[in-house]
Design an enzyme around this catalytic site. Sequence first.
Site, PDB file in Angstrom:
ATOM      1  N   HIS A  10       0.852  -1.188   0.000  1.00  0.00           N
ATOM      2  CA  HIS A  10       0.000   0.000   0.000  1.00  0.00           C
ATOM      3  C   HIS A  10       0.896   1.249   0.000  1.00  0.00           C
ATOM      4  CE1 HIS A  10       0.582  -0.721   4.424  1.00  0.00           C
ATOM      5  NE2 HIS A  10       0.949   0.532   4.331  1.00  0.00           N
TER       6      HIS A  10
HETATM    7  P1  TYD Z   1      -1.916  -3.020   7.283  1.00  0.00           P
HETATM    8  O1  TYD Z   1      -1.551  -1.587   7.393  1.00  0.00           O
HETATM    9  O2  TYD Z   1      -2.514  -3.488   6.008  1.00  0.00           O
HETATM   10  O3  TYD Z   1      -0.651  -3.930   7.606  1.00  0.00           O
HETATM   11  P2  TYD Z   1       0.788  -3.958   6.903  1.00  0.00           P
HETATM   12  O4  TYD Z   1       0.836  -2.887   5.922  1.00  0.00           O
HETATM   13  O5  TYD Z   1       1.746  -3.697   8.008  1.00  0.00           O
HETATM   14  O6  TYD Z   1       0.941  -5.318   6.302  1.00  0.00           O
HETATM   15  O7  TYD Z   1      -2.891  -3.357   8.484  1.00  0.00           O
HETATM   16  C1  TYD Z   1      -3.380  -4.662   8.707  1.00  0.00           C
HETATM   17  C2  TYD Z   1      -4.663  -4.534   9.518  1.00  0.00           C
HETATM   18  O8  TYD Z   1      -4.414  -3.942  10.786  1.00  0.00           O
HETATM   19  C3  TYD Z   1      -5.738  -3.709   8.836  1.00  0.00           C
HETATM   20  O9  TYD Z   1      -6.986  -4.338   9.064  1.00  0.00           O
HETATM   21  C4  TYD Z   1      -5.703  -2.405   9.573  1.00  0.00           C
HETATM   22  C5  TYD Z   1      -5.228  -2.784  10.957  1.00  0.00           C
HETATM   23  N1  TYD Z   1      -4.419  -1.731  11.587  1.00  0.00           N
HETATM   24  C6  TYD Z   1      -4.932  -1.012  12.665  1.00  0.00           C
HETATM   25  O10 TYD Z   1      -6.065  -1.240  13.111  1.00  0.00           O
HETATM   26  N2  TYD Z   1      -4.150  -0.047  13.238  1.00  0.00           N
HETATM   27  C7  TYD Z   1      -2.907   0.222  12.791  1.00  0.00           C
HETATM   28  O11 TYD Z   1      -2.213   1.116  13.343  1.00  0.00           O
HETATM   29  C8  TYD Z   1      -2.395  -0.507  11.662  1.00  0.00           C
HETATM   30  C9  TYD Z   1      -1.028  -0.227  11.102  1.00  0.00           C
HETATM   31  C10 TYD Z   1      -3.185  -1.474  11.090  1.00  0.00           C
END
Ligand code: TYD
Length: 137
Positions: free
Chosen positions: A54
């Site tokens: 992302h």
């Molecule tokens: P995501 O940002 O997609 O993870 P990464 O990029 O690190 O692989 O987040 C995964 C899930 O966690 C998504 O459902 C959103 C949730 N999340 C939160 O609730 N709070 C946060 O601070 C973060 C980073 C993610």
Amino acid sequence: MENNKEPRIVDLPRIYDPRGNLTFVENGQGLILFAIERVYWTYDVPAGESRGGHSHYEAEELIVATSGSFQVNLFDGREWRHYSLNLPYKGLYVPPGYWRTLDNFSSGSVCMVLTSATYSEDDYVRDFDEFIKLSAR
Ligand code: TYD
């Protein structure tokens, strides 16, 4: 201190101590040009797994391998940059507008992320084609 919004490795303070070393990040320190609003970390990442996938419209981040190692891949719409993180006293500054993936996690690694905003799904671009369209503007 550089004030441009380019990805870069930031050297963090190291307090050497025979009892164990210490590193810290705080607002006003001048190492990162955003105020820290949130900290999150990923751990227990299975071998071969990839995270991220992302970009953010506004959030800035500092990524630190507080334990173990992993690779961060950044794409600005034109070129990829690859960073191997494996030192708890080095951070990777990631400006807004960079697609990022994280992979090659070592067993037991911890990826800590300091970020400029509280969590908001509205700040995410999760579709790569959409990211390419936005970055072409
Ligand atoms: P995501 O940002 O997609 O993870 P990464 O990029 O690190 O692989 O987040 C995964 C899930 O966690 C998504 O459902 C959103 C949730 N999340 C939160 O609730 N709070 C946060 O601070 C973060 C980073 C993610």
